[in-house]
Design an enzyme around this catalytic site. Structure first.
Site, PDB file in Angstrom:
ATOM      1  N   CYS A 160      -0.158   2.537  -4.295  1.00 38.17           N
ATOM      2  CA  CYS A 160      -0.928   3.737  -4.598  1.00 38.17           C
ATOM      3  C   CYS A 160      -0.030   4.961  -4.439  1.00 38.17           C
ATOM      4  CB  CYS A 160      -2.127   3.851  -3.658  1.00 38.17           C
ATOM      5  SG  CYS A 160      -3.370   2.569  -3.904  1.00 38.17           S
ATOM      6  N   HIS A 190       0.849  -1.188   0.000  1.00 39.43           N
ATOM      7  CA  HIS A 190       0.000   0.000   0.000  1.00 39.43           C
ATOM      8  C   HIS A 190       0.885   1.240   0.000  1.00 39.43           C
ATOM      9  CE1 HIS A 190      -3.537  -2.414   0.780  1.00 39.43           C
ATOM     10  NE2 HIS A 190      -2.924  -2.986   1.792  1.00 39.43           N
TER      11      HIS A 190
END
Length: 439
Positions: A188, A147
């Site tokens: 991300c 992430h």
């Protein structure tokens, strides 16, 4: 003098070396990091295991490959085939033979930075203790998967700040710890991790997304109840599996991956002239059988057809469980899990909205701070605000969804609000007990 070339190659193998390009200079080293844990995030470790198999198949020895991953997937109670990890539906086992250098609690940004700096003393008694021993003639490949958020790459319990990442790479260059470097980052807002890296330090990188986009997961497997890969990672690795790495250049791979990754904007960073090198320069030049899986037209691509933004993965998994269990025993359980997930997410966003309102003193402006997208310019304000939110409100490692509101901190900083103002507001708003597991 063919026999001299053979002797030289034999000498490299005898020394435990790993050849990359055909120039025969130096050795090839790799650091592979999956920064997450739990079954929801199966895909991150599957990506890294697949990357290992590529390096291994092309002749890079294990003592030149350093792997960091939680290692809680292969033998997870949710895994119907213990010891097997796949990176596509019905795909091969990519877990077999993967080195377990740093697992569990040892998967930290601090240990990652020690690996890069060659700090063997600092890693004594930790995992395998392996570190990069690369020098001025060596090439280094770094693959990071997890992430992310603006200026952040996540780890299971904490995170790596962009400043520390940038400083580590620049320091490696200053200390002549590599000749050339390739970095592939899957997360991300991964583009935000390269904005401040110089373009003259012999480093070339690809990010799965730009500085403000989500990356995407794909290959939802209903039998396993999770996603098996990430679009960018799947695209570069399946391309590598199919192609002759001693002929395909990094430029060609970028063009292929950029075209096939329709879900986010794959970008190049650093010294772009390095894209003239072959892929084998950084994944190993040994010969292996070429794969025949893909490529696919976009409309029938099994990865793209199942792709969802990474932050929506837990939501998509639970919605699938609800749909699959409709009318069956256990359906209420999955509905409760889905309701709890949504309530927890609302709690995070409402908390940040209250902080933004307290900082700005204006509900309308606070709503704009929650929705605007600005790049990081004030690094100090960004870092101090992130640390305050992490310690006072939500641990960004153990609450991945909290990464979705980091952009609000960036926006506040870029609108002239100080980290001190943010910290004061966070301290006033975040009076709840510590929580974890908000996905």
């Amino acid at each position: 003098m063919k026999w001299l070339a053979l002797l030289a190659a034999a000498a490299v193998v005898a020394l435990g070396g790993a050849q990359g390009d055909s120039d025969g200079e130096g050795e090839l080293w790799a650091v592979l990091v999956a920064g997450s844990n739990t079954w929801f995030n199966y895909r991150h470790q599957a990506d890294v295991c697949h990357a290992y198999q590529i390096l291994h198949a092309h002749g890079v020895p294990d003592d030149h490959i350093i792997v960091m991953m939680s290692d809680d997937i292969a033998h997870n109670k949710m895994n119907p085939t213990p010891g097997v990890v796949i990176n596509r539906p019905d795909g091969p086992n990519v877990y077999k033979g993967v080195p377990k250098d740093y697992t569990g609690d040892d998967v930290t940004p601090e240990n990652f930075l020690k690996v890069l700096s060659g700090d063997a003393e600092g890693l004594q008694g930790v995992g395998s203790g392996k570190v990069l021993k690369s020098g001025p003639n060596d090439r280094v490949f770094i693959n990071l998967v997890d992430h992310g958020a603006p200026g952040i790459f996540a780890f299971p319990r904490t995170f790596l700040m962009v400043k520390n990442f940038t400083n580590a790479i620049v320091q490696m260059h200053r200390q002549k710890r590599y000749k050339e470097m390739l970095i592939y980052m899957e997360s991300c807002e991964s583009g935000s991790m390269f904005l401040n890296l110089p373009d003259d330090i012999e480093m070339y990188a690809l990010s799965a997304a730009n500085a403000t986009q989500s990356s995407y997961a794909c290959y939802m497997d209903q039998k396993l109840g999770t996603f098996l890969g990430d679009v960018f990672s799947i695209k570069w690795m399946e391309d590598t599996d199919r192609e002759d790495v001693n002929k395909e250049t990094l430029k060609k791979q970028f063009e292929v991956v950029h075209k096939e990754t329709t879900t986010s904007d794959v970008l190049q960073w650093g010294e772009l002239s390095l894209d003239k090198h072959t892929v084998g320069t950084f994944v190993g030049s040994g010969s292996t059988d070429l794969g025949d899986y893909g490529p696919f037209p976009p409309e029938t691509d099994p990865c793209l057809k199942s792709a969802v933004p990474s932050p929506d993965v837990p939501l998509a998994i639970l919605e699938d469980h609800v749909a699959q269990s409709d009318g069956l025993l256990g359906a209420d359980y999955w509905k409760r899990q889905l309701d709890e997930l949504q309530q927890n997410r609302t709690f995070v966003t409402d908390t940040m909205r209250k902080i933004a309102q307290l900082v700005t003193g204006d509900e309308v402006l606070a709503d704009a701070m929650m929705s605007d997208v600005h790049p990081i310019a004030d690094d100090a304000c960004h870092e101090e605000s992130v640390m305050a939110f992490h310690y006072l409100c939500f641990n960004l490692g153990t609450n991945p969804y909290a990464l979705r509101v980091v952009q609000t901190m960036v926006n506040l900083c870029e609108h002239g609000y100080s980290a001190k103002e943010f910290t004061g507001a966070a301290r006033a708003v975040c009076t709840h007990p510590p929580v974890s597991g908000i996905n």
